[in-house]
Each structure stands twice: as structure tokens, then as C-alpha cells.
Design an enzyme around this catalytic site. Sequence first.
Site, short mmCIF file in Angstrom:
data_model
loop_
_atom_site.label_atom_id
_atom_site.label_comp_id
_atom_site.label_asym_id
_atom_site.label_seq_id
_atom_site.Cartn_x
_atom_site.Cartn_y
_atom_site.Cartn_z
N HIS A 257 0.86 -1.18 0.00
CA HIS A 257 0.00 0.00 0.00
C HIS A 257 0.89 1.23 0.00
CE1 HIS A 257 -3.75 2.25 0.84
NE2 HIS A 257 -2.90 3.10 1.42
N CYS A 258 0.79 2.02 -1.05
CA CYS A 258 1.65 3.20 -1.21
C CYS A 258 1.00 4.41 -0.54
CB CYS A 258 1.89 3.48 -2.69
SG CYS A 258 2.99 4.89 -2.98
N PRO A 259 1.59 4.95 0.51
CA PRO A 259 0.98 6.13 1.16
C PRO A 259 1.09 7.39 0.32
CG PRO A 259 3.09 5.61 2.17
CD PRO A 259 2.80 4.50 1.20
#
Length: 443
Positions: free
Chosen positions: A189-191
Site C-alpha cells: 500500500h503506497c501512502p
Amino acid sequence: MLSSQPQDRHAGAPGPSGGGGDELIRTYKAWKGDNVFCFGGRLVFGPDARTILITIFLITAPVTIFCVFVGRKFTDDYPHHLGVSVLAVAVGLNLLDLLFLFLTSGRDPGIIPRNLYPPEPEGVESSNNGGEPRLAHTPTQSRLPRTKEMIVNGITVKIKYCDTCMLYRPPRASHCSICDNCVEKFDHHCPWLGQCIGLRNYRFYFMFVLCSALICIYVHVFCWIYVKRIMDGEKISIWKSLIKTPASIALILYSFVSFWFVGGLTGFHLYLISTNQSTYENFRYRYDRHENPFNRGIVGNFMEVFCTKIAVSKNSFRGKVSKEPAIPPRMVVNGAMSSPSMQKVSQDIEMGRKPVWHETVEEELGDLDKDMVTSRDLSRMLPPEESEGRGIMHSRESSRGRRGGGSWDFSSRVNEDLRSRDESASMRVGEDSSSFSGKFASR
């Protein structure tokens, strides 16, 4: 092997057309994950989608400064529109980077639809003759095995059961705790993009990271070229030429630091693509001691990522599904939680309706309260004079009754009774002492 599941198991599947007047709403409005939808469900983001604005600023701001303070100077120095091409390439890379950003963050990353109810255990046939689905979290769900085994390219792979989505996750899928969804070929999950990276957007994610690294290199190189032209034109040292262009100093430092981040990320994902791994699998050291069943060789792995057709989304966010009935909230009555159905009991009794089991329990509780009130009233009686212990016990019960709303007259009567007992006891002690002294004198 995975057991086949009917399509109506999934929460995103459209409901039956003759549903008896059930209200239909868009799937994205009834979505149970933590995603954010825009433009009527056409764009799907993660719950932290606001960080995209920060990412856009970090990309666009340095490119804008470069075009205004550095790139514009090349239009006067280079002939044959060569200076204009420097600006055009910078703007083109910036727009391309933003395009890959939105293609990554605004699309379905490969979300697996949730099941409406748990799957049937293997070897157990459904005993429901009506064909209606079981409710979630039934005792049958506890009998489901936590893992299953599958054969992928001749290698045994274990798949896990997801309690949240009520399904066995396909190989390489994982549940994202931020978006609360199971994602196919989950990478991470890329913030910075506010979205999961999975099967359907990994290609665009890599292009976004690569394009960001190219922008850093491009800005860094042309800032040094501009500093070199100042040195040659004015015959000064490099330090004096840097002082004459503070924008170049800021851009050189910014692009250098940023390249270590996005450049290193690009190299890391090139390694992952060449070995056909995901970030999640690499961090868990899944293939250190076991053979990777998905490895097709370097060329085959790159072809799989960049030259294959993007999988079709398994979710129709704009489709219509039946609206689930809302659970009525509990109400507070006299400081206690009460169900809304309890308010109708007295009205139903007046209408002559036969009370149900919970109403009968309510009546029994009411009788018990009456008995407690009666026992509390009996405790107000005066204690008998036969035993001091019993009198003391009744005095304690009377104090409880007095705290619950008893009369203060009873306490005065108890005090008088105790004083009279003390006086009688003192008199008996005096008589005994006098008789004892008389006997001793006679002796």
C-alpha cells in the site's frame, strides 16, 4: 483445489430483478471497504487519498521553478528552438508523471469482491433446501480450514482463508489492512499515492516511479549545465556562479535527495520484476528456500508485467445491488440500553396481542422487582426483643431501607430501644455485683 463459488455470493453482484421491491443502490455506496469513490464510482481511491495532493506538489513545484528560473534562460542561448525543447521536455515529463500517478491511484488495483456468506466446507452438502445463503459467522465457518493447498506449475502453494472477506484468497493475494480489501497479487500500500498496488495498477506504478526518477535526473543535469554556462560566460568560479543562481542550488539539492529515493525504488522494482516477486513476498522471504512457481525467466517476467492485457476488474462499482436493511439503534431509557421493540410491548398488550417470550421475561423481571420492594418494606419492622443478634441484623436491614427512602422515625425508635437495653443490662450488672459483695461479707 478451490471449490467453485456461485456469483451471487459476492457483495458486488447485482441482486435479482424480481426482488419484491427491494431498494437498489449503487455498489460503491454499499461498499464495505475503506475506499473513497469519486465521480459516481468511476474513480476509486484508498482512504488516505489526500496525500495525492502532497505528491502532486512535490512533483510540480520543482518542475515549475526549473522552467521559470532555469529552463527559460536556455531559450535565449540555444538557436533553432533547442532552448524551447528543454522546456517542452520538462513539462512533458511532468505531465506524463501525473498521468501515471492518476492511473495508479484512481483505479481498482485488483480488489477481490467479498462473499456474502462463508463458503461451504468440502465434503459437506448444504442442508438448506430453499437455496437461501447462510448468514455470516455461523458455526459452519468455524469448521473451515485456515489454509488450503494448490498446485501451481507443479509446486504446492498454500492459500489462506480471510475472515473479513469470507473467502480463500487466490495465490499471491493478501488483505490490505488500510483499505480493508483483499487484493490480487498484492505488492504494498503506497501512502504517497493513497492506493494499494496490485495486479491491475502495478504497471502504472512502476512507470510513475521511473518517470519521477527521470525528472530528477533531467532537472539535476540541466541545472549544472546552466551553472557551467555562467562560469564560462563570466569567467568566475563555480561557487560564485552558484551564488548568482540560487534556484539552481535548491533544485540541485532537491533532485539529488529525491533521486536516492525514487531511483533506489526503481532499481528495487526492476529486481522484483526480473524475479517475478512482489514487495510483500520479498519482505517475507517467501522464495529464499523454496522455488518460485511464478518465475518465467527474465524476459518472460518483463513481458508479463508490461506486455500482457490488464485484467478486467471483478467489481462493478456503478452496478446496482439491493440495499441491506439498517440495524435499528439501541435507545437509552433511564440510563440503560433498551431495544426499540421493547417500547411496543405495552401497546401490543392493550391491543390484545399474545406476548412473546421476551415479554414474558419482562413480566417476570417486573414481579421480581415487586418482591424486592416488599422485602424492603418488611425490613422496616421493629426487631424482636428475644435476641440481640437478630435485633442488630434488623437494624442493618433498616438502614438499607432508610437509604432507599425509609423514614427517620424508625431510627429514633431503634435508638430508644438500644438505650433501654443498655439501662436494663447496667441494672442487671449492678444487682449481680451487690449480691456478690453480700455473699463475700457473710463468709
